[in-house]
Motif scaffolding. Sequence first.
Motif, PDB file in Angstrom:
ATOM      1  N   GLN A  62      -5.512  19.563  49.470  1.00 33.64           N
ATOM      2  CA  GLN A  62      -6.043  20.815  48.939  1.00 33.64           C
ATOM      3  C   GLN A  62      -7.384  21.154  49.583  1.00 33.64           C
ATOM      4  OE1 GLN A  62      -5.270  19.396  44.632  1.00 33.64           O
ATOM      5  NE2 GLN A  62      -5.219  21.626  44.469  1.00 33.64           N
ATOM      6  N   LEU A  63      -8.211  20.145  49.782  1.00 35.90           N
ATOM      7  CA  LEU A  63      -9.492  20.372  50.459  1.00 35.90           C
ATOM      8  C   LEU A  63      -9.270  20.862  51.882  1.00 35.90           C
ATOM      9  CD1 LEU A  63     -12.578  20.172  50.708  1.00 35.90           C
ATOM     10  CD2 LEU A  63     -12.278  17.748  51.305  1.00 35.90           C
ATOM     11  N   ALA A  64      -8.311  20.274  52.581  1.00 34.18           N
ATOM     12  CA  ALA A  64      -8.033  20.687  53.962  1.00 34.18           C
ATOM     13  C   ALA A  64      -7.668  22.165  54.023  1.00 34.18           C
ATOM     14  CB  ALA A  64      -6.902  19.835  54.541  1.00 34.18           C
ATOM     15  N   ALA A  65      -6.816  22.599  53.101  1.00 34.99           N
ATOM     16  CA  ALA A  65      -6.402  24.002  53.078  1.00 34.99           C
ATOM     17  C   ALA A  65      -7.585  24.906  52.740  1.00 34.99           C
ATOM     18  CB  ALA A  65      -5.276  24.192  52.063  1.00 34.99           C
ATOM     19  N   PHE A  66      -8.446  24.452  51.844  1.00 35.33           N
ATOM     20  CA  PHE A  66      -9.591  25.269  51.440  1.00 35.33           C
ATOM     21  C   PHE A  66     -10.588  25.410  52.584  1.00 35.33           C
ATOM     22  CE2 PHE A  66     -13.666  26.088  49.330  1.00 35.33           C
ATOM     23  CZ  PHE A  66     -13.312  27.145  48.500  1.00 35.33           C
ATOM     24  N   VAL A  67     -10.856  24.320  53.290  1.00 34.84           N
ATOM     25  CA  VAL A  67     -11.784  24.400  54.429  1.00 34.84           C
ATOM     26  C   VAL A  67     -11.254  25.369  55.481  1.00 34.84           C
ATOM     27  CG1 VAL A  67     -12.796  23.115  56.352  1.00 34.84           C
ATOM     28  CG2 VAL A  67     -12.792  22.127  54.052  1.00 34.84           C
ATOM     29  N   ASP A  68      -9.955  25.318  55.732  1.00 40.48           N
ATOM     30  CA  ASP A  68      -9.360  26.262  56.683  1.00 40.48           C
ATOM     31  C   ASP A  68      -9.585  27.706  56.228  1.00 40.48           C
ATOM     32  OD1 ASP A  68      -8.476  24.240  58.321  1.00 40.48           O
ATOM     33  OD2 ASP A  68      -6.388  24.316  57.645  1.00 40.48           O
ATOM     34  N   LYS A  69      -9.427  27.932  54.933  1.00 40.20           N
ATOM     35  CA  LYS A  69      -9.629  29.283  54.376  1.00 40.20           C
ATOM     36  C   LYS A  69     -11.075  29.733  54.563  1.00 40.20           C
ATOM     37  CE  LYS A  69      -9.422  31.716  49.907  1.00 40.20           C
ATOM     38  NZ  LYS A  69      -9.102  31.562  48.460  1.00 40.20           N
ATOM     39  N   VAL A  70     -12.020  28.848  54.297  1.00 35.12           N
ATOM     40  CA  VAL A  70     -13.441  29.185  54.428  1.00 35.12           C
ATOM     41  C   VAL A  70     -13.802  29.443  55.880  1.00 35.12           C
ATOM     42  CG1 VAL A  70     -15.772  28.233  54.221  1.00 35.12           C
ATOM     43  CG2 VAL A  70     -14.160  28.021  52.317  1.00 35.12           C
ATOM     44  N   LEU A  71     -13.314  28.610  56.788  1.00 38.19           N
ATOM     45  CA  LEU A  71     -13.624  28.801  58.203  1.00 38.19           C
ATOM     46  C   LEU A  71     -13.037  30.115  58.721  1.00 38.19           C
ATOM     47  CD1 LEU A  71     -13.159  25.193  59.649  1.00 38.19           C
ATOM     48  CD2 LEU A  71     -15.284  26.345  58.996  1.00 38.19           C
ATOM     49  N   ALA A  72     -11.841  30.437  58.268  1.00 43.56           N
ATOM     50  CA  ALA A  72     -11.222  31.694  58.696  1.00 43.56           C
ATOM     51  C   ALA A  72     -12.020  32.890  58.188  1.00 43.56           C
ATOM     52  CB  ALA A  72      -9.785  31.759  58.201  1.00 43.56           C
ATOM     53  N   ALA A  73     -12.506  32.808  56.953  1.00 43.72           N
ATOM     54  CA  ALA A  73     -13.241  33.930  56.370  1.00 43.72           C
ATOM     55  C   ALA A  73     -14.611  34.107  56.994  1.00 43.72           C
ATOM     56  CB  ALA A  73     -13.372  33.727  54.858  1.00 43.72           C
ATOM     57  N   THR A  74     -15.280  33.003  57.298  1.00 44.62           N
ATOM     58  CA  THR A  74     -16.658  33.076  57.787  1.00 44.62           C
ATOM     59  C   THR A  74     -16.738  33.148  59.307  1.00 44.62           C
ATOM     60  OG1 THR A  74     -16.840  30.655  57.808  1.00 44.62           O
ATOM     61  CG2 THR A  74     -17.520  31.799  55.788  1.00 44.62           C
ATOM     62  N   GLY A  75     -15.669  32.770  59.992  1.00 48.87           N
ATOM     63  CA  GLY A  75     -15.695  32.740  61.450  1.00 48.87           C
ATOM     64  C   GLY A  75     -16.435  31.542  62.024  1.00 48.87           C
ATOM     65  N   ALA A  76     -16.803  30.595  61.176  1.00 51.36           N
ATOM     66  CA  ALA A  76     -17.530  29.417  61.637  1.00 51.36           C
ATOM     67  C   ALA A  76     -16.572  28.409  62.260  1.00 51.36           C
ATOM     68  CB  ALA A  76     -18.274  28.768  60.473  1.00 51.36           C
ATOM     69  N   GLY A  77     -17.103  27.586  63.155  1.00 45.81           N
ATOM     70  CA  GLY A  77     -16.280  26.567  63.784  1.00 45.81           C
ATOM     71  C   GLY A  77     -16.159  25.306  62.962  1.00 45.81           C
ATOM     72  N   LYS A  78     -17.206  25.014  62.185  1.00 46.61           N
ATOM     73  CA  LYS A  78     -17.208  23.835  61.344  1.00 46.61           C
ATOM     74  C   LYS A  78     -17.885  24.150  60.013  1.00 46.61           C
ATOM     75  CE  LYS A  78     -17.132  20.119  64.806  1.00 46.61           C
ATOM     76  NZ  LYS A  78     -17.774  18.842  65.230  1.00 46.61           N
ATOM     77  N   ALA A  79     -17.604  23.302  59.014  1.00 41.31           N
ATOM     78  CA  ALA A  79     -18.230  23.410  57.702  1.00 41.31           C
ATOM     79  C   ALA A  79     -19.012  22.137  57.419  1.00 41.31           C
ATOM     80  CB  ALA A  79     -17.173  23.616  56.623  1.00 41.31           C
TER      81      ALA A  79
END
Length: 293
Positions: A114-131
Amino acid sequence: MLPWKRLISPLVAALVAACAVTATPAAASAATVTAVSSGTVSSGWNDYSCKPSAAHPRPVVLVHGTLGNSVDNWLALAPYLVKRGYCVFSLDYGQLPGVALFHGLGPIDKSAEQLAAFVDKVLAATGAGKADLVGHSQGGMMPRYYLRFLGGAAKVNALVGLAPSNHGTTLLGMTALLPYFPGAEDLLDEHTPALTDQVVGSPFLTKLNQGGDTVPGVKYTVIATRYDEVVTPYRSQFLDGSGVRNVLLQDLCPVDLSGHVAIGLLDRIAYHEVANALDPAHATPTDCLSALE
């Protein structure tokens, strides 16, 4: 009732109670309940229109502890980081059917998915390469599974753990009693698998820590308190490996009396160290006066 069954109930209750202190006070406001159920908050975080700045180029993902949730666990730290210019996000994970508000109870390997999917969602929304990830208790340990086994190391710059259960807990020795109560471990596994996953020597922790505590390319910070009454002994929280910084609050402020709950929910001395870990190039010394910042 058979004698051993009479003994199981208090033991399980004690284990659950000990882990329950990772949660925030039960008296959540109606607004907080609404926020949790709708997946939104109104205090400046989980804003998917937020774009990281040049000063803080990575979004911060907050990972709650056992029996916590995406809002209550972060009512103090999330605004603290938002005020300092970070894009901040938090997720719910480890939900069990029919259990509202209290999460982080499901199998930890599934929670890491679930964390993996959430990080992907955040990176897609923010355009960042890493969190960057900041977690409390189980939330400081579970991301390590994501980093090691689910490809997270390529998407995460730093992991900051507040009182993380990195090597499990004895719950002040109570878990050593489990073998003497037939059926107790099965009962815990059936209803709250995340608890047994965090017992010292569990199959989950054996797999997680086999071959070393860290993975290359990720910076690790552990912030612990000697007064932790849940993840015991407190030094079991510390990590070994390159890119690791282990911090004991009382080395920074001897009069800091925070226990397992307070270090995640309200300790601004710990928060100052979180900010230092997220932006080490601009870190400032942490001491007792950091509580006033």
